[in-house]
Write an enzyme that holds these catalytic residues in place. Sequence first.
Site, PDB file in Angstrom:
ATOM      1  N   GLN A 171       0.833  -1.210   0.000  1.00 53.15           N
ATOM      2  CA  GLN A 171       0.000   0.000   0.000  1.00 53.15           C
ATOM      3  C   GLN A 171       0.858   1.246   0.000  1.00 53.15           C
ATOM      4  O   GLN A 171       0.563   2.218  -0.681  1.00 53.15           O
ATOM      5  CB  GLN A 171      -0.939   0.043   1.214  1.00 53.15           C
ATOM      6  CG  GLN A 171      -2.084  -0.934   1.129  1.00 53.15           C
ATOM      7  CD  GLN A 171      -2.842  -0.813  -0.164  1.00 53.15           C
ATOM      8  OE1 GLN A 171      -3.380   0.234  -0.482  1.00 53.15           O
ATOM      9  NE2 GLN A 171      -2.879  -1.883  -0.941  1.00 53.15           N
ATOM     10  N   HIS A 221       1.902   3.019  -3.187  1.00 56.87           N
ATOM     11  CA  HIS A 221       0.894   3.654  -4.051  1.00 56.87           C
ATOM     12  C   HIS A 221       1.040   5.167  -4.086  1.00 56.87           C
ATOM     13  O   HIS A 221       0.839   5.799  -5.113  1.00 56.87           O
ATOM     14  CB  HIS A 221      -0.517   3.344  -3.541  1.00 56.87           C
ATOM     15  CG  HIS A 221      -1.135   2.150  -4.199  1.00 56.87           C
ATOM     16  ND1 HIS A 221      -1.328   2.062  -5.544  1.00 56.87           N
ATOM     17  CD2 HIS A 221      -1.623   0.994  -3.683  1.00 56.87           C
ATOM     18  CE1 HIS A 221      -1.900   0.905  -5.841  1.00 56.87           C
ATOM     19  NE2 HIS A 221      -2.082   0.232  -4.731  1.00 56.87           N
ATOM     20  N   GLU A 237      -9.833   0.328   4.381  1.00 57.12           N
ATOM     21  CA  GLU A 237     -10.150  -0.109   3.027  1.00 57.12           C
ATOM     22  C   GLU A 237      -9.778  -1.591   2.855  1.00 57.12           C
ATOM     23  O   GLU A 237     -10.585  -2.401   2.420  1.00 57.12           O
ATOM     24  CB  GLU A 237      -9.376   0.765   2.039  1.00 57.12           C
ATOM     25  CG  GLU A 237      -9.642   0.447   0.583  1.00 57.12           C
ATOM     26  CD  GLU A 237      -8.677   1.143  -0.359  1.00 57.12           C
ATOM     27  OE1 GLU A 237      -7.645   1.674   0.109  1.00 57.12           O
ATOM     28  OE2 GLU A 237      -8.941   1.146  -1.573  1.00 57.12           O
ATOM     29  N   HIS A 238      -8.526  -1.910   3.185  1.00 57.39           N
ATOM     30  CA  HIS A 238      -8.043  -3.296   3.117  1.00 57.39           C
ATOM     31  C   HIS A 238      -7.650  -3.745   4.516  1.00 57.39           C
ATOM     32  O   HIS A 238      -6.915  -3.040   5.202  1.00 57.39           O
ATOM     33  CB  HIS A 238      -6.784  -3.402   2.255  1.00 57.39           C
ATOM     34  CG  HIS A 238      -6.944  -2.916   0.853  1.00 57.39           C
ATOM     35  ND1 HIS A 238      -6.499  -1.677   0.445  1.00 57.39           N
ATOM     36  CD2 HIS A 238      -7.490  -3.487  -0.241  1.00 57.39           C
ATOM     37  CE1 HIS A 238      -6.764  -1.509  -0.838  1.00 57.39           C
ATOM     38  NE2 HIS A 238      -7.370  -2.589  -1.287  1.00 57.39           N
ATOM     39  N   ASP A 247      -6.242  -7.037  -5.449  1.00 54.82           N
ATOM     40  CA  ASP A 247      -6.145  -5.942  -6.409  1.00 54.82           C
ATOM     41  C   ASP A 247      -6.327  -6.418  -7.845  1.00 54.82           C
ATOM     42  O   ASP A 247      -6.709  -5.631  -8.714  1.00 54.82           O
ATOM     43  CB  ASP A 247      -4.768  -5.264  -6.312  1.00 54.82           C
ATOM     44  CG  ASP A 247      -4.666  -4.353  -5.111  1.00 54.82           C
ATOM     45  OD1 ASP A 247      -5.718  -3.959  -4.574  1.00 54.82           O
ATOM     46  OD2 ASP A 247      -3.529  -4.038  -4.700  1.00 54.82           O
ATOM     47  N   HIS A 252     -54.665  13.961  -1.473  1.00 54.72           N
ATOM     48  CA  HIS A 252     -54.231  12.606  -1.139  1.00 54.72           C
ATOM     49  C   HIS A 252     -55.386  11.849  -0.464  1.00 54.72           C
ATOM     50  O   HIS A 252     -55.703  10.717  -0.827  1.00 54.72           O
ATOM     51  CB  HIS A 252     -53.044  12.626  -0.168  1.00 54.72           C
ATOM     52  CG  HIS A 252     -51.737  13.007  -0.776  1.00 54.72           C
ATOM     53  ND1 HIS A 252     -51.480  14.253  -1.271  1.00 54.72           N
ATOM     54  CD2 HIS A 252     -50.588  12.294  -0.960  1.00 54.72           C
ATOM     55  CE1 HIS A 252     -50.226  14.300  -1.747  1.00 54.72           C
ATOM     56  NE2 HIS A 252     -49.671  13.117  -1.559  1.00 54.72           N
TER      57      HIS A 252
END
Lengths: 430, 430
Positions: B259, B262, B327-328, B361, B420
């Site tokens: 990670q 990235h 996230e992961h 991934d 209504h």
Amino acid sequence: MRRLSTEDQNFQQTFADLLAFETVNDPELLVTVDQIIADVRRHGDAHVLKLTQQFDRHPAHQFSDLELSQASLKQAFEQLDPEVKNALQLAAERIRAFHTAQKQEGWQYVDALGNTLGQKVTPLDRVGIYVPGGLASYPSSVLMNAIPAQVAGVTEIIMVVPAPNGVLNPLVLAAAHLAGVHRVFTIGGAQAVAALAYGTETIPSVDKITGPGNRFVAAAKRAVFGQVGIDMIAGPSEILVYAEGANNAEWLAMDVLSQAEHDTVAQAIFISPDAALLDAVAEAIEAHLQALPKADIARESIANRGALVLVKNRQEAVDLINQVAPEHLELCLDEAVAMSEQIRHAGAIFMGRYTPEAIGDYCAGPNHVLPTSGTARFSSPLGVYDFQKRSSLIMCSEQGVKTLAKTADILAQQENLDAHARSARYRHQA
Amino acid sequence: MRRLSTEDQNFQQTFADLLAFETVNDPELLVTVDQIIADVRRHGDAHVLKLTQQFDRHPAHQFSDLELSQASLKQAFEQLDPEVKNALQLAAERIRAFHTAQKQEGWQYVDALGNTLGQKVTPLDRVGIYVPGGLASYPSSVLMNAIPAQVAGVTEIIMVVPAPNGVLNPLVLAAAHLAGVHRVFTIGGAQAVAALAYGTETIPSVDKITGPGNRFVAAAKRAVFGQVGIDMIAGPSEILVYAEGANNAEWLAMDVLSQAEHDTVAQAIFISPDAALLDAVAEAIEAHLQALPKADIARESIANRGALVLVKNRQEAVDLINQVAPEHLELCLDEAVAMSEQIRHAGAIFMGRYTPEAIGDYCAGPNHVLPTSGTARFSSPLGVYDFQKRSSLIMCSEQGVKTLAKTADILAQQENLDAHARSARYRHQA
């Protein structure tokens, strides 16, 4: 009421203009709302109290005056007129039954390599429900927002509802009791949205905010999107009624008006291949308007955005409906089910001659929070799924990982992500 | 690498500060993006071409030069190195298999009163997929965005990918071929988002836009939200690895780095109750960094936002994980499945010692587009459900409507919605 025919010159342009409704982004509004959010984040309870005293003229002296007890909700429910109480209970039961059918469960499977893959489904921890105050303070909205959250298993449902001058609709509180709302604060506007999104000393921050509101509320929801989840930003309400064959024009006319009475920018469209029925509905609308308490609103809505549209045949109507992607669609014909199968975009489809849209607003069971302004092209009614979320599950076996790790290694090298490739390589070369 | 212990003084504050990541709303950026959107709406193809020539230095002379043929996608696929081609095919097949299990179907039931209620599920008509150009142009992202749309049954999938200087990654085109993308335009930035949202002479307007992009793309997606649907606005990537018991520190260290490589603001956190394992992982990270091509990025990411955290026990780790909503998430222990059941918030959970995040991934099957920055508290991985939407179905029988119409009548009166109430009353007094 505006009368169109698909054979008119420029029909497509006229019809497209009729549908167009663009909310203007007012830069001044955004600045005001951003400032309110920043101040609530900085000063918490004190600022929310100050704005509530100022904007809502609420007589609260301290922040704790803005929270309602569970006992007061229960009392509001118990003091209801028995007929209203029963109606509210029946509505809640039916909404709960329908939404229970919507609840999603996790699943998993083992692939041919021996790896386990799946999807886990969990409820949100805490959600905020915005309920408008004043005239538009609808108990039905409380049920429609809170019950799906309750069915999903949300741990804490927090409702905010402004109480102008400290006054509240007891039916709204009764509905909160029935729907299992955990805490209620009598606050509103951008300050309520900010408090829910970021939390204050007293109000815990939530994970998602749903429910309709004025333009300050809508702008604040858009601003906090990302910090928390939000539902769609609602536009004006719409109905599209299609009818052919034997129909009661008085009924159809009242169905059209039931949307028009909501708002001067609400949109009510009636479509038929039967010119005589269009005449009869036009006449019945005029007649009903003589006796309707909200005739002024309905008349303006119809003048602004309403239309009676003559089509050549049913297929032409299907195409127009898919173009509109209406929030509410009534199909009043014998072959309603067959026609519904051709509808690709609509929030809710009411089929047959005994299914007025109004019962969907209260007690049919499905949600009345529906995508407006053509957003049914890509979004759904509010539902249990809005209060659940998914996590992917992946568990490789020592053997099963080898093929996958080899593949990941090759592709990661192509993307120049060397640590990815090496992380995978350890497992296929192990 | 930063070393924390839950027994540190002020641990909670330090940990919260580490997680905090707020994207700044740059007012100047918003003005630029709003202007681009307005100009694309007004001038269509011509303005998109102009900006593409200007920003991407694309050699196109006319707008049609910006569209790629299906034949060119196929050719890119066929010319791949066989090993890469096989890897891409295996990935596509596995992603398709997993997502097929996600596809939702409609349902209906008849209630005790004889009314039919249900939910219809339909695919979106047309979607736009944004694929970043240049270095971050990942074929895996094409598969992960387009295949769920294809499985959902979307009629037309339109991909946009900027081609700086006219240059494109052939693997991205090959992936578009494999994933069934219908049209590809080599455009990017806010102008591509505007073109997809509002349409131009050549590009048809879509119903939803998904896929990651730079800050112009993110701002443009936020601006067109409502006109079209969008997926989440992605933040930096994150991993949280929890390990206990027998583990290979080198493997764990590389997972952490996968990670960190990235992005300098990516977040990699390693948690364990085993101080010796924390030492070993710290050491292995340093050793790996000596040989990693993207060591500079990874080092900065780890310095900025990384941490090794010592916990007292597994339960403390569970609580931290639910606070982070990563996230992961890798759970590297014998009891990974049992521990996963306590995790309420995570994008994807990788269980056991043979499930590195990197295979997720590319080719495990589940989507790699996952909620970041704690948004797993309220949102889900990208999935087939993002390309499907629901319509409620309601069909009352002549008898079945009576109870519902009576209830709606009572509640509508309480909400002062007279049309209504009357619309419902017609049906219960019929």
